[in-house]
Structures are given as C-alpha cells and as structure tokens.
Design an enzyme around this catalytic site. Sequence first.
Site, PDB file in Angstrom:
ATOM      1  N   PHE A 198       0.853  -1.191   0.000  1.00 32.98           N
ATOM      2  CA  PHE A 198       0.000   0.000   0.000  1.00 32.98           C
ATOM      3  C   PHE A 198       0.884   1.234   0.000  1.00 32.98           C
ATOM      4  O   PHE A 198       1.730   1.407   0.882  1.00 32.98           O
ATOM      5  CB  PHE A 198      -0.935   0.029   1.218  1.00 32.98           C
ATOM      6  CG  PHE A 198      -1.944   1.138   1.105  1.00 32.98           C
ATOM      7  CD1 PHE A 198      -3.103   0.974   0.366  1.00 32.98           C
ATOM      8  CD2 PHE A 198      -1.711   2.373   1.701  1.00 32.98           C
ATOM      9  CE1 PHE A 198      -4.016   2.020   0.213  1.00 32.98           C
ATOM     10  CE2 PHE A 198      -2.616   3.418   1.566  1.00 32.98           C
ATOM     11  CZ  PHE A 198      -3.774   3.234   0.819  1.00 32.98           C
ATOM     12  N   ASP A 243       9.302   2.766   1.524  1.00 33.20           N
ATOM     13  CA  ASP A 243       8.108   3.465   1.995  1.00 33.20           C
ATOM     14  C   ASP A 243       8.014   3.242   3.505  1.00 33.20           C
ATOM     15  O   ASP A 243       7.601   2.179   3.961  1.00 33.20           O
ATOM     16  CB  ASP A 243       6.873   2.909   1.272  1.00 33.20           C
ATOM     17  CG  ASP A 243       5.580   3.580   1.735  1.00 33.20           C
ATOM     18  OD1 ASP A 243       5.576   4.213   2.815  1.00 33.20           O
ATOM     19  OD2 ASP A 243       4.561   3.451   1.035  1.00 33.20           O
ATOM     20  N   LYS A 249       2.432  10.143   8.141  1.00 33.43           N
ATOM     21  CA  LYS A 249       1.734   9.667   9.332  1.00 33.43           C
ATOM     22  C   LYS A 249       2.256  10.318  10.625  1.00 33.43           C
ATOM     23  O   LYS A 249       1.854  11.420  10.947  1.00 33.43           O
ATOM     24  CB  LYS A 249       1.812   8.133   9.408  1.00 33.43           C
ATOM     25  CG  LYS A 249       0.802   7.468   8.441  1.00 33.43           C
ATOM     26  CD  LYS A 249       0.632   6.005   8.756  1.00 33.43           C
ATOM     27  CE  LYS A 249      -0.352   5.317   7.824  1.00 33.43           C
ATOM     28  NZ  LYS A 249      -1.735   5.541   8.186  1.00 33.43           N
TER      29      LYS A 249
HETATM   30  C1  LIG Z   1       2.937   2.307   3.823  1.00 32.85           C
HETATM   31  C2  LIG Z   1       2.019   3.423   3.445  1.00 32.85           C
HETATM   32  N1  LIG Z   1       2.336   4.232   2.421  1.00 32.85           N
HETATM   33  C3  LIG Z   1       1.547   5.260   2.062  1.00 32.85           C
HETATM   34  C4  LIG Z   1       0.368   5.511   2.704  1.00 32.85           C
HETATM   35  C5  LIG Z   1      -0.507   6.665   2.262  1.00 32.85           C
HETATM   36  O1  LIG Z   1      -0.416   7.686   3.172  1.00 32.85           O
HETATM   37  P1  LIG Z   1      -1.532   8.882   3.150  1.00 32.85           P
HETATM   38  O2  LIG Z   1      -2.819   8.255   3.541  1.00 32.85           O
HETATM   39  O3  LIG Z   1      -0.991   9.882   4.129  1.00 32.85           O
HETATM   40  O4  LIG Z   1      -1.556   9.405   1.765  1.00 32.85           O
HETATM   41  C6  LIG Z   1      -0.008   4.706   3.782  1.00 32.85           C
HETATM   42  C7  LIG Z   1      -1.281   4.939   4.480  1.00 32.85           C
HETATM   43  O5  LIG Z   1      -1.821   4.088   5.132  1.00 32.85           O
HETATM   44  C8  LIG Z   1       0.839   3.630   4.156  1.00 32.85           C
HETATM   45  O6  LIG Z   1       0.516   2.823   5.168  1.00 32.85           O
END
Ligand SMILES: Cc1ncc(COP(=O)(O)O)c(C=O)c1O
Length: 400
Positions: free
Chosen positions: A140, A225, A254
């Site tokens: 994700f 990520d 986050k």
């Molecule tokens: C690993 C990871 N990358 C990216 C995101 C996306 O972040 P945002 O919701 O702040 O766009 C998330 C959100 O849950 C995530 O867990």
Amino acid sequence: MSATETLVQRAQKVLTPNYRQAPVVLVRGEGCRVWDAEGREYLDCIAGIATVSLGHCHPVVVRALEEQAHQLWHVSNLFYNPRAIELAEALVATARFASRVFLCNSGAEANEAMLKLARKFHSDAGHPERHEIVACTNSFHGRTMFALAATGQPKYHRGFEPLVPGVRHIPFGDLPALERALGPATAAFIVEPIQGEAGVMPPPAGYLAGARELTRKAGALLCLDEVQTGMGRTGRMWAHEGEGVAPDLMSSAKALANGYPMGALLASEEVGSHLTPGSHASTFGGNALGAAVALAALREIQRILPEVEKVSARLRARIRELASGRVTEVRGRGFLLGAVVAGVDAADVVKAARERGLLVNAIGSGVVRVAPPLTLTLAEADLCAERLAAALAAAPAKAA
Ligand SMILES: Cc1ncc(COP(=O)(O)O)c(C=O)c1O
C-alpha cells in the site's frame, strides 16, 4: 436522538461516502485516551492509524503549534522559513543515507514525489528508458495515481484505470522474483520494510539487504516506503535501521507531525539533487506551522524511543497469554502489531473491543492491528490486552 446519532446522520448527508466509519464521534483526546460525543472514554490503540505516536494533545507538540501559530504560518516556497530548514536538518540527521529532504503533506504525496524522482534521476542521466517501477503485491503506497499504480492491491485500482503505466508487481519477500523483475528498464524498486495494510507482514530476515544488493547490481534505485513504519513506530526511528541497508530514497508521513498533515521524502545527495528548480512542488510543503510541529514531534519521539521495546514486549506477551486460542500469532515490531485471529472475524473483534472501551482496527477479516501511541504505559498495555481478550471472547464464532 443522541448527539452521536445526529452528527452521524449529518455526516452521511454531506461527506462523500468513501469511508466505512464506525458510528462513533470523537470529540476530545489526551495521551492514549479519547472521548466520544456521549462522554464515553476509550483507550486509543490505533492512534489515528499509527499516526498520533506521542498521544493526543501532547504538551510538547501543542506548545510548538501554539508558539508557531503566533509567529508565522505559511509563506509558500517562494521564500525560506527557518522551521522547514530546521526540520530538514533534523530529518537528515536521523538517516545515514540522506542529505536532502522534500517536504509535503501526506504519505501518498511523499511516494508520488519518490516515484517521479526515481524516473527523473535516470532520465537526467540519459536513460529515459529506465522508467519501470517494481513494487510488491499486497503493498500500500497511497491513493494518488502513481502511488496507486504502485499499490499492489487490485481492489483499489478498480474504476480508476488506466493506471500510470510501467509498474509491475512481484511477491513481497521473494528475492529471486525481484532478481527476475529487475532489468535495464527498471528505475526503482519500492517496498515497505513491514507491509502495514497487508496485515502487518514482516519480510523474511535479510530481505531488505538482499533487495539493496540486487537493485545496486541492476542499476535501479531502492525506495523505502516508511510512511507507516517510520518515526519510531517499530521501536527504531526507521524500520530499516539495523538491517545494514542504505536506500536511495525514503518516504515518511503519518507520525511525522503527530497528526498534523505532513509528509517528507528523504533522498541521498546523488538522487535528491535531481529535484531541480521547477521540477516538482507543493504549495503547503514545508509550511512553517507543520514543520514546527514535526520538529517538536521528532525530538520528543527520539527522547522516548528507548522505552518502546519494553512496553511492546509486555503488550505482545499479555495478548498471547490472554487471547485463549483466538490469536494464533502476534506479528510486527515495536508498536506496529498485527494479532492474527482464528475462528472469529477481525471486524467483529474490533466492534466488541470498541464496546469495551478499546480502539483497534481490522485489516481484512483475519488481522486486528494494534498500533497505540509510543507513549503507552505498562498499565495501559495490560488494559489493552485485557480489553482485547474480552472482545475476542465475546466475538461470535465464525461459521466453519
Ligand atoms: C505504507 C504506506 N504508504 C503510504 C500511505 C498513504 O499515506 P496517506 O494516507 O498519508 O496518503 C499509507 C497509508 O496508510 C501507508 O501505510
């Protein structure tokens, strides 16, 4: 009608229906606790999905916000502001590989910048054919179009095609598959150190180091990520620390500003220097208010980090002890934990937990994610495990 019912009814009329929201309206928070519109208290062990890592209304963060609110909020990137510079300095000091920072507002935006920069890096080097992104199934990375294309979950793609071309997916944790996927057209491999939204899935030992080796050999960038795993969530500032791995790029968001919208892309000098004037931008990126909050949050997280492992170990042990056969495994590290449930649906457990004053969330039907603030005390860890155990016992047995 209760205050909650009235507000939920109003919400359902006016907000887009893209979230499956619990019928709970939260109105106040303090530390690891929140209160709803009926005055009911909850132990918050999901923390805005691994975001409010210092707990609600942490005094250090509140002070930073208040002080900055009276000084300067936003001037755009037509000018410098000291908070953005201080935050970038503090961030690069946390990660050996990094010397450049692009500030933005969310995880998706940080990943979008990361993937764009990976392509630009190779294009600037005279290799525009190196445009492919290798990503993992079940990953994700966010909802903007490039981040969405990298996200390895077809259910999130549906209705939004055509996706950004040039992205391929391989199984997470599979180094031979990565070796086969990398080639002369690969720009980068993007991966989460622990897959959060897949159900808190750590890879096999040595996976990141192997990925580093393979990407280096193939001339591709390694993009981590760390949106969910970073900022102390796993008990280290970054989850890749201690794995002997230096990525080329890393995204964060986050917990970066403890709930104030904030994202960051950290880059090595070699790669980060390619985000040249005009090539990429964000109006709110490095906004003084957000940067002041993030700076305060970062320093406070660094201060409390040594305590996390002890409380996490206690929480994991107590969940295993009390769960009476309905939890088969507690995966993850630090305070990014996934309790794998058996014989019950995770959504039913989450509902039963809420009714018992505990906030956690379900990932699919099989995993309950427990991601409390890093400030959770030993007594709160015990309370979390007790309430979760009571919820597991109360959840209806799943039909075989
Ligand atoms: C690993 C990871 N990358 C990216 C995101 C996306 O972040 P945002 O919701 O702040 O766009 C998330 C959100 O849950 C995530 O867990």
